[in-house]
Design a protein around this motif. Structure first.
Motif, mmCIF file in Angstrom:
data_model
loop_
_atom_site.group_PDB
_atom_site.id
_atom_site.type_symbol
_atom_site.label_atom_id
_atom_site.label_comp_id
_atom_site.label_asym_id
_atom_site.label_seq_id
_atom_site.Cartn_x
_atom_site.Cartn_y
_atom_site.Cartn_z
ATOM 1 N N ASN A 201 0.475 4.520 -2.459
ATOM 2 C CA ASN A 201 0.525 5.900 -2.014
ATOM 3 C C ASN A 201 1.611 6.763 -2.608
ATOM 4 O O ASN A 201 1.474 8.048 -2.666
ATOM 5 C CB ASN A 201 0.338 6.150 -0.421
ATOM 6 N N MET B 145 0.898 -1.339 0.108
ATOM 7 C CA MET B 145 -0.016 -0.061 -0.051
ATOM 8 C C MET B 145 0.949 1.221 0.145
ATOM 9 O O MET B 145 0.534 2.284 -0.608
ATOM 10 C CB MET B 145 -0.907 0.064 1.098
ATOM 11 N N GLN B 146 2.160 1.148 0.562
ATOM 12 C CA GLN B 146 3.009 2.288 0.583
ATOM 13 C C GLN B 146 3.343 2.459 -0.819
ATOM 14 O O GLN B 146 3.429 3.867 -0.988
ATOM 15 C CB GLN B 146 3.928 1.722 1.493
ATOM 16 N N THR C 250 -7.979 0.269 3.904
ATOM 17 C CA THR C 250 -7.256 -0.079 2.959
ATOM 18 C C THR C 250 -5.983 0.484 3.070
ATOM 19 O O THR C 250 -4.849 0.279 2.830
ATOM 20 C CB THR C 250 -7.718 0.033 1.468
ATOM 21 N N GLY C 251 -5.797 1.802 3.626
ATOM 22 C CA GLY C 251 -4.611 2.469 3.713
ATOM 23 C C GLY C 251 -4.397 3.220 2.500
ATOM 24 O O GLY C 251 -3.459 4.067 2.673
ATOM 25 N N ILE C 252 -5.107 3.355 1.589
ATOM 26 C CA ILE C 252 -4.994 4.065 0.290
ATOM 27 C C ILE C 252 -5.599 5.832 0.617
ATOM 28 O O ILE C 252 -6.504 5.881 1.087
ATOM 29 C CB ILE C 252 -5.869 3.634 -0.925
ATOM 30 N N ASN C 253 -4.286 6.619 0.490
ATOM 31 C CA ASN C 253 -4.699 7.877 0.728
ATOM 32 C C ASN C 253 -4.884 8.829 -0.432
ATOM 33 O O ASN C 253 -4.106 9.098 -1.253
ATOM 34 C CB ASN C 253 -3.447 8.465 1.500
ATOM 35 N N ARG D 155 -9.399 5.120 3.127
ATOM 36 C CA ARG D 155 -8.029 5.007 3.524
ATOM 37 C C ARG D 155 -7.935 4.322 5.090
ATOM 38 O O ARG D 155 -7.111 3.578 5.238
ATOM 39 C CB ARG D 155 -7.541 6.687 4.080
ATOM 40 N N TRP D 156 -9.051 4.372 6.077
ATOM 41 C CA TRP D 156 -9.207 3.773 7.098
ATOM 42 C C TRP D 156 -9.032 2.333 6.755
ATOM 43 O O TRP D 156 -8.509 1.380 7.468
ATOM 44 C CB TRP D 156 -10.505 4.160 7.835
#
Length: 198
Positions: A5, A1-2, A69-72, A66-67
């Motif tokens: 982003n 996921m990083q 999956t972490g995708i911002n 975002r909460w």
């Protein structure tokens, strides 16, 4: 996921605006090619309103995404909201100019006889201060009040979905799905606000 982003950081937020114009350009293309059906004014009016609702819901889904999956995508939320406002204004303009043909005496009559129009008007009126304050200067000036003000988009989402359902004047699947999505997204945000965060 990083990695996702990091890739998103390379995409500027202004990209949302030309992408947001694509539904409008597609509508223009359909008009030029005569693909708007037997009542083109109603088709344009409906399409613009539905696109506005889709962008409103798109803006609401960014934080839960975002909460979960972490995708911002937070940096794109302001642009998404402004595109939604653009389509909502076009929706109103088509109704005023092409549908009701600026017969101002009929406006009040329609607002009274057709509650879905009043609901749509209220949603648009709420959107106006949100659009006007969608800038860095307003965020700094309003502080915490800016966040409270922009939570009114929850109301807009519900009103927009109810407006869509009432316009259709039946119970088909599509408007019910939009209403369910609106309730789900708003409920999730409120749950996180009052239960998770306390």
């Amino acid at each position: 996921m990083q990695a996702v982003n990091q890739a998103l950081r390379r995409v500027p937020s202004w990209v949302v605006y030309p992408l947001g114009l694509l539904p409008f350009l597609w509508l223009v293309f359909r008009g030029v090619t005569g693909d708007l059906g037997v009542d083109p004014v109603k088709e344009v009016e409906h399409s613009l309103g539905l696109t506005a609702l889709q962008f409103i819901l798109g803006g609401l889904v960014i934080t839960p995404l975002r909460w979960l999956t972490g995708i911002n995508l937070i940096r794109y939320r302001r642009a998404v909201g402004l595109v939604a406002f653009f389509y909502a204004c076009l929706h109103l303009l088509v109704w005023l100019v092409l549908d009701i043909q600026l017969r101002w005496g009929e406006i009040w009559s329609d607002l009274v006889r057709r509650p879905y129009i009043a609901i749509g008007m209220v949603a648009l009126l709420i959107l106006i201060p949100l659009a006007v304050t969608s800038n860095t200067a307003s965020i700094r000036k309003l502080g915490k009040n800016w966040v409270k003000l922009h939570r009114m988009v929850y109301v807009v989402a519900i009103l927009g979905a109810v407006h869509f359902l009432m316009v259709v004047k039946a119970w088909p699947t599509e408007p019910l799905i939009y209403l369910a999505l609106s309730v789900l997204l708003v409920g999730f945000r409120l749950y996180h606000l009052f239960v998770v965060r306390g």
